[in-house]
Design an enzyme around this catalytic site. Structure first.
Site, mmCIF file in Angstrom:
data_model
loop_
_atom_site.group_PDB
_atom_site.id
_atom_site.type_symbol
_atom_site.label_atom_id
_atom_site.label_comp_id
_atom_site.label_asym_id
_atom_site.label_seq_id
_atom_site.Cartn_x
_atom_site.Cartn_y
_atom_site.Cartn_z
ATOM 1 N N CYS A 14 0.804 -1.230 0.000
ATOM 2 C CA CYS A 14 0.000 0.000 0.000
ATOM 3 C C CYS A 14 0.837 1.280 0.000
ATOM 4 O O CYS A 14 0.297 2.363 0.256
ATOM 5 C CB CYS A 14 -0.932 0.010 1.213
ATOM 6 S SG CYS A 14 -2.187 -1.275 1.186
ATOM 7 N N ASP A 15 2.120 1.175 -0.309
ATOM 8 C CA ASP A 15 2.967 2.373 -0.295
ATOM 9 C C ASP A 15 3.827 2.427 -1.558
ATOM 10 O O ASP A 15 5.056 2.397 -1.488
ATOM 11 C CB ASP A 15 3.847 2.367 0.952
ATOM 12 C CG ASP A 15 4.474 3.726 1.221
ATOM 13 O OD1 ASP A 15 3.963 4.731 0.692
ATOM 14 O OD2 ASP A 15 5.477 3.794 1.958
ATOM 15 N N PRO A 16 3.185 2.522 -2.735
ATOM 16 C CA PRO A 16 3.934 2.425 -3.992
ATOM 17 C C PRO A 16 4.504 3.764 -4.479
ATOM 18 O O PRO A 16 4.344 4.139 -5.632
ATOM 19 C CB PRO A 16 2.874 1.917 -4.963
ATOM 20 C CG PRO A 16 1.611 2.562 -4.474
ATOM 21 C CD PRO A 16 1.728 2.589 -2.976
ATOM 22 N N LYS A 148 -5.031 5.478 -0.378
ATOM 23 C CA LYS A 148 -3.654 5.979 -0.343
ATOM 24 C C LYS A 148 -2.846 5.388 -1.491
ATOM 25 O O LYS A 148 -2.110 6.095 -2.188
ATOM 26 C CB LYS A 148 -2.998 5.622 0.993
ATOM 27 C CG LYS A 148 -1.524 6.000 1.096
ATOM 28 C CD LYS A 148 -0.925 5.494 2.393
ATOM 29 C CE LYS A 148 0.509 5.965 2.553
ATOM 30 N NZ LYS A 148 1.405 5.521 1.484
#
Length: 221
Positions: A14-16, A148
């Site tokens: 979830c943090d690309p 996000k």
């Protein structure tokens, strides 16, 4: 890569942001993506994953009733047009127009007019700020990390001036997830004719995606 994680595996990075997405040459000489920094993964529960997939399939196909039903399944009722606009970063009016034409995309999405659409979205954000906060309060918690993730990917697309139609890509993986779920969830009792119908419905969606992609390629030549 990320839509495959969201809709098929349910195990999502979830943090690309760009520092976490590297490209290297594989042993075969082809480009290979490497994801790093594994501190912000989310495992989606299966019920949420399928409802989310049904929503994205409906968004791609401009199925207005399907969008409404899928949003209700995620806890969003009256504010579903706003939620659809938040997910796609496109005005909901565009989805309504596509429902009339049967197109998978609006020509303005790959033209300079998309700047005007972004201005409309910014106007929505200012006008409906209170509604947006209320909407975030009723969404399933796992949705917040997906929002996000979507924002990070959208920022990368804009920074690279990418012509990629993220709605079609997400819809393709979402359609596959919905098809596989319907087959697997009733595999033992499903008649052969019903399985064939589900397969044909899925193939029709895939054919429409390929026709769309070819059309976009021809127009871009």
């Amino acid at each position: 890569v990320f839509n495959s994680q969201v809709f098929l595996s349910g195990f999502v990075h979830c943090d690309p942001h760009p520092g976490n997405c590297l490209i290297r040459r594989s042993k075969r000489g082809t480009p290979e993506m490497v994801l790093v920094d594994h501190g912000l993964y989310k495992r989606l529960n299966n019920d949420f994953r399928i409802k989310y997939a049904e929503l994205w399939k409906s968004l791609m196909m401009a199925d207005l009733q399907g969008i409404k039903v899928a949003c209700a399944g995620l806890g969003v009722k009256k504010m579903y047009p706003l939620f659809a606009a938040m997910l796609t970063a496109r005005p909901y009016d565009e989805i309504i127009e596509r429902s009339k034409t049967g197109s998978l995309s609006n020509p303005s999405s790959v033209s300079q007019e998309s700047q005007a659409d972004r201005a409309v979205i910014r106007g929505y954000a200012k006008q409906f700020l209170g509604e947006i906060f209320a909407l975030l309060g009723v969404l399933p918690p796992q949705m917040l990390l997906l929002l996000k993730m979507n924002d990070c990917l959208r920022h990368i697309d804009m920074a690279l001036d990418s012509p990629t139609n993220t709605l079609v890509i997400a819809g393709k993986y979402a359609s596959r997830a919905v098809y596989e779920h319907r087959i697997q969830s009733s595999e033992s009792s499903l008649a052969t004719s019903r399985r064939l119908k589900l397969w044909l419905d899925y193939i029709k969606v895939i054919i429409r995606i390929h026709v769309h992609d070819v059309g976009v390629w021809i127009l871009s030549r």
